[in-house]
Motif scaffolding. Structure first.
Motif, PDB file in Angstrom:
ATOM      1  N   LYS A  16      81.228 -11.844 104.670  1.00  0.00           N
ATOM      2  CA  LYS A  16      81.469 -12.415 105.996  1.00  0.00           C
ATOM      3  C   LYS A  16      80.158 -12.650 106.751  1.00  0.00           C
ATOM      4  O   LYS A  16      79.375 -11.714 106.952  1.00  0.00           O
ATOM      5  CB  LYS A  16      82.367 -11.480 106.791  1.00  0.00           C
ATOM      6  CG  LYS A  16      82.753 -12.006 108.143  1.00  0.00           C
ATOM      7  CD  LYS A  16      83.659 -11.041 108.862  1.00  0.00           C
ATOM      8  CE  LYS A  16      83.935 -11.548 110.261  1.00  0.00           C
ATOM      9  NZ  LYS A  16      84.735 -10.578 111.018  1.00  0.00           N
ATOM     10  N   PRO A  17      79.915 -13.887 107.173  1.00  0.00           N
ATOM     11  CA  PRO A  17      78.691 -14.188 107.932  1.00  0.00           C
ATOM     12  C   PRO A  17      78.565 -13.305 109.176  1.00  0.00           C
ATOM     13  O   PRO A  17      79.547 -13.051 109.875  1.00  0.00           O
ATOM     14  CB  PRO A  17      78.873 -15.655 108.327  1.00  0.00           C
ATOM     15  CG  PRO A  17      79.814 -16.213 107.313  1.00  0.00           C
ATOM     16  CD  PRO A  17      80.744 -15.079 106.972  1.00  0.00           C
ATOM     17  N   GLY A  18      77.355 -12.816 109.412  1.00  0.00           N
ATOM     18  CA  GLY A  18      77.058 -12.029 110.602  1.00  0.00           C
ATOM     19  C   GLY A  18      77.522 -10.589 110.570  1.00  0.00           C
ATOM     20  O   GLY A  18      77.252  -9.836 111.499  1.00  0.00           O
ATOM     21  N   SER A  19      78.202 -10.179 109.528  1.00  0.00           N
ATOM     22  CA  SER A  19      78.758  -8.831 109.469  1.00  0.00           C
ATOM     23  C   SER A  19      77.659  -7.777 109.351  1.00  0.00           C
ATOM     24  O   SER A  19      76.682  -7.951 108.620  1.00  0.00           O
ATOM     25  CB  SER A  19      79.706  -8.703 108.282  1.00  0.00           C
ATOM     26  OG  SER A  19      80.142  -7.366 108.135  1.00  0.00           O
ATOM     27  N   LEU A  20      77.853  -6.680 110.050  1.00  0.00           N
ATOM     28  CA  LEU A  20      76.944  -5.536 109.951  1.00  0.00           C
ATOM     29  C   LEU A  20      77.464  -4.490 108.967  1.00  0.00           C
ATOM     30  O   LEU A  20      76.824  -3.456 108.770  1.00  0.00           O
ATOM     31  CB  LEU A  20      76.744  -4.901 111.323  1.00  0.00           C
ATOM     32  CG  LEU A  20      76.126  -5.805 112.391  1.00  0.00           C
ATOM     33  CD1 LEU A  20      75.985  -5.048 113.708  1.00  0.00           C
ATOM     34  CD2 LEU A  20      74.799  -6.352 111.939  1.00  0.00           C
ATOM     35  N   ALA A  21      78.604  -4.766 108.347  1.00  0.00           N
ATOM     36  CA  ALA A  21      79.164  -3.838 107.366  1.00  0.00           C
ATOM     37  C   ALA A  21      78.246  -3.758 106.150  1.00  0.00           C
ATOM     38  O   ALA A  21      77.712  -4.765 105.690  1.00  0.00           O
ATOM     39  CB  ALA A  21      80.557  -4.290 106.942  1.00  0.00           C
ATOM     40  N   SER A  22      78.080  -2.558 105.636  1.00  0.00           N
ATOM     41  CA  SER A  22      77.246  -2.340 104.466  1.00  0.00           C
ATOM     42  C   SER A  22      78.040  -2.691 103.207  1.00  0.00           C
ATOM     43  O   SER A  22      79.145  -2.191 103.003  1.00  0.00           O
ATOM     44  CB  SER A  22      76.804  -0.878 104.431  1.00  0.00           C
ATOM     45  OG  SER A  22      75.997  -0.630 103.326  1.00  0.00           O
ATOM     46  N   ILE A  23      77.463  -3.564 102.373  1.00  0.00           N
ATOM     47  CA  ILE A  23      78.082  -3.955 101.108  1.00  0.00           C
ATOM     48  C   ILE A  23      77.341  -3.208 100.012  1.00  0.00           C
ATOM     49  O   ILE A  23      76.196  -3.503  99.711  1.00  0.00           O
ATOM     50  CB  ILE A  23      77.985  -5.477 100.898  1.00  0.00           C
ATOM     51  CG1 ILE A  23      78.683  -6.212 102.047  1.00  0.00           C
ATOM     52  CG2 ILE A  23      78.566  -5.855  99.548  1.00  0.00           C
ATOM     53  CD1 ILE A  23      78.388  -7.696 102.076  1.00  0.00           C
ATOM     54  N   ARG A  24      78.013  -2.228  99.428  1.00  0.00           N
ATOM     55  CA  ARG A  24      77.379  -1.364  98.439  1.00  0.00           C
ATOM     56  C   ARG A  24      77.531  -1.960  97.051  1.00  0.00           C
ATOM     57  O   ARG A  24      78.613  -2.370  96.656  1.00  0.00           O
ATOM     58  CB  ARG A  24      78.028   0.016  98.505  1.00  0.00           C
ATOM     59  CG  ARG A  24      77.324   1.066  97.693  1.00  0.00           C
ATOM     60  CD  ARG A  24      77.861   2.429  98.022  1.00  0.00           C
ATOM     61  NE  ARG A  24      77.397   3.575  97.328  1.00  0.00           N
ATOM     62  CZ  ARG A  24      76.786   3.677  96.164  1.00  0.00           C
ATOM     63  NH1 ARG A  24      76.495   2.623  95.491  1.00  0.00           N
ATOM     64  NH2 ARG A  24      76.434   4.832  95.651  1.00  0.00           N
ATOM     65  N   GLY A  25      76.412  -1.975  96.307  1.00  0.00           N
ATOM     66  CA  GLY A  25      76.418  -2.588  94.991  1.00  0.00           C
ATOM     67  C   GLY A  25      76.415  -1.627  93.827  1.00  0.00           C
ATOM     68  O   GLY A  25      76.729  -2.008  92.716  1.00  0.00           O
ATOM     69  N   GLY A  26      76.042  -0.382  94.065  1.00  0.00           N
ATOM     70  CA  GLY A  26      75.970   0.591  92.979  1.00  0.00           C
ATOM     71  C   GLY A  26      74.695   1.403  93.059  1.00  0.00           C
ATOM     72  O   GLY A  26      73.857   1.194  93.937  1.00  0.00           O
ATOM     73  N   ASP A  27      74.545   2.330  92.106  1.00  0.00           N
ATOM     74  CA  ASP A  27      73.425   3.269  92.138  1.00  0.00           C
ATOM     75  C   ASP A  27      72.225   2.862  91.303  1.00  0.00           C
ATOM     76  O   ASP A  27      71.149   3.386  91.495  1.00  0.00           O
ATOM     77  CB  ASP A  27      73.898   4.648  91.669  1.00  0.00           C
ATOM     78  CG  ASP A  27      74.856   5.276  92.661  1.00  0.00           C
ATOM     79  OD1 ASP A  27      74.668   5.079  93.875  1.00  0.00           O
ATOM     80  OD2 ASP A  27      75.789   5.962  92.220  1.00  0.00           O
ATOM     81  N   ASP A  28      72.395   1.965  90.359  1.00  0.00           N
ATOM     82  CA  ASP A  28      71.282   1.627  89.458  1.00  0.00           C
ATOM     83  C   ASP A  28      71.009   0.121  89.478  1.00  0.00           C
ATOM     84  O   ASP A  28      70.870  -0.507  88.445  1.00  0.00           O
ATOM     85  CB  ASP A  28      71.570   2.116  88.041  1.00  0.00           C
ATOM     86  CG  ASP A  28      72.802   1.456  87.433  1.00  0.00           C
ATOM     87  OD1 ASP A  28      73.602   0.867  88.176  1.00  0.00           O
ATOM     88  OD2 ASP A  28      72.956   1.523  86.202  1.00  0.00           O
ATOM     89  N   ILE A  29      70.882  -0.414  90.662  1.00  0.00           N
ATOM     90  CA  ILE A  29      70.721  -1.861  90.846  1.00  0.00           C
ATOM     91  C   ILE A  29      69.235  -2.202  90.941  1.00  0.00           C
ATOM     92  O   ILE A  29      68.471  -1.523  91.617  1.00  0.00           O
ATOM     93  CB  ILE A  29      71.461  -2.325  92.118  1.00  0.00           C
ATOM     94  CG1 ILE A  29      72.944  -1.946  92.050  1.00  0.00           C
ATOM     95  CG2 ILE A  29      71.268  -3.811  92.363  1.00  0.00           C
ATOM     96  CD1 ILE A  29      73.682  -2.481  90.841  1.00  0.00           C
ATOM     97  N   VAL A  30      68.849  -3.262  90.254  1.00  0.00           N
ATOM     98  CA  VAL A  30      67.455  -3.707  90.279  1.00  0.00           C
ATOM     99  C   VAL A  30      67.321  -5.140  90.815  1.00  0.00           C
ATOM    100  O   VAL A  30      66.228  -5.585  91.118  1.00  0.00           O
ATOM    101  CB  VAL A  30      66.789  -3.557  88.895  1.00  0.00           C
ATOM    102  CG1 VAL A  30      67.261  -4.620  87.933  1.00  0.00           C
ATOM    103  CG2 VAL A  30      65.279  -3.537  88.990  1.00  0.00           C
ATOM    104  N   ALA A  31      68.464  -5.840  90.954  1.00  0.00           N
ATOM    105  CA  ALA A  31      68.414  -7.206  91.474  1.00  0.00           C
ATOM    106  C   ALA A  31      69.711  -7.533  92.201  1.00  0.00           C
ATOM    107  O   ALA A  31      70.773  -7.006  91.870  1.00  0.00           O
ATOM    108  CB  ALA A  31      68.206  -8.205  90.337  1.00  0.00           C
ATOM    109  N   VAL A  32      69.595  -8.403  93.189  1.00  0.00           N
ATOM    110  CA  VAL A  32      70.750  -8.931  93.908  1.00  0.00           C
ATOM    111  C   VAL A  32      70.608 -10.444  93.936  1.00  0.00           C
ATOM    112  O   VAL A  32      69.570 -10.972  94.347  1.00  0.00           O
ATOM    113  CB  VAL A  32      70.834  -8.372  95.344  1.00  0.00           C
ATOM    114  CG1 VAL A  32      71.969  -9.035  96.119  1.00  0.00           C
ATOM    115  CG2 VAL A  32      71.003  -6.860  95.332  1.00  0.00           C
ATOM    116  N   LEU A  33      71.648 -11.119  93.491  1.00  0.00           N
ATOM    117  CA  LEU A  33      71.700 -12.574  93.532  1.00  0.00           C
ATOM    118  C   LEU A  33      72.677 -12.970  94.622  1.00  0.00           C
ATOM    119  O   LEU A  33      73.820 -12.509  94.633  1.00  0.00           O
ATOM    120  CB  LEU A  33      72.160 -13.132  92.176  1.00  0.00           C
ATOM    121  CG  LEU A  33      72.354 -14.646  92.092  1.00  0.00           C
ATOM    122  CD1 LEU A  33      71.031 -15.374  92.298  1.00  0.00           C
ATOM    123  CD2 LEU A  33      72.989 -15.024  90.765  1.00  0.00           C
TER     124      LEU A  33
END
Length: 102
Positions: free
Chosen positions: A52-69
């Motif tokens: 959601k645009p403008g959201s301050l909610a934290s989007i968690r991706g996991g514990d062993d992440i090295v990249a975000v696309l």
């Protein structure tokens, strides 16, 4: 941040020096994005669709992440991307990659 458009077939790749827990938010982002979290082997661990645009909610991706696309909202589904999908990029550690870049 501060994007109000993203060209088709484009994205933003965030590379981290070492794997770890990663969370993203959408503050000051004006378009919906699919957030794709990637391990150092190139395995997609989590896809958060249409953030959601403008959201301050934290989007968690996991514990062993090295990249975000970050790609336009809806594109991950169109491409069939999901947890367990694989990607490769020269910025990922090639010694651990499921697919080595040539």
């Amino acid at each position: 941040m501060y994007r109000d458009s993203l060209p088709s077939q484009s994205g933003m790749l965030l590379l981290f020096e070492k794997p770890g827990p990663v969370s993203i938010w959408m503050k000051n982002t004006f378009i919906p994005l699919d957030i794709v979290f990637v391990s150092e082997s190139g395995e997609i661990r989590h896809v958060h669709p249409n953030a959601k645009p403008g959201s301050l909610a934290s989007i968690r991706g996991g514990d062993d992440i090295v990249a975000v696309l970050e790609i336009n909202g809806g594109v991950a589904e169109q491409l069939g991307l999901g947890a367990g999908s694989e990607m490769r990029h020269p910025g990922l550690p090639q010694s651990k990659a499921l697919w080595v870049c040539q």
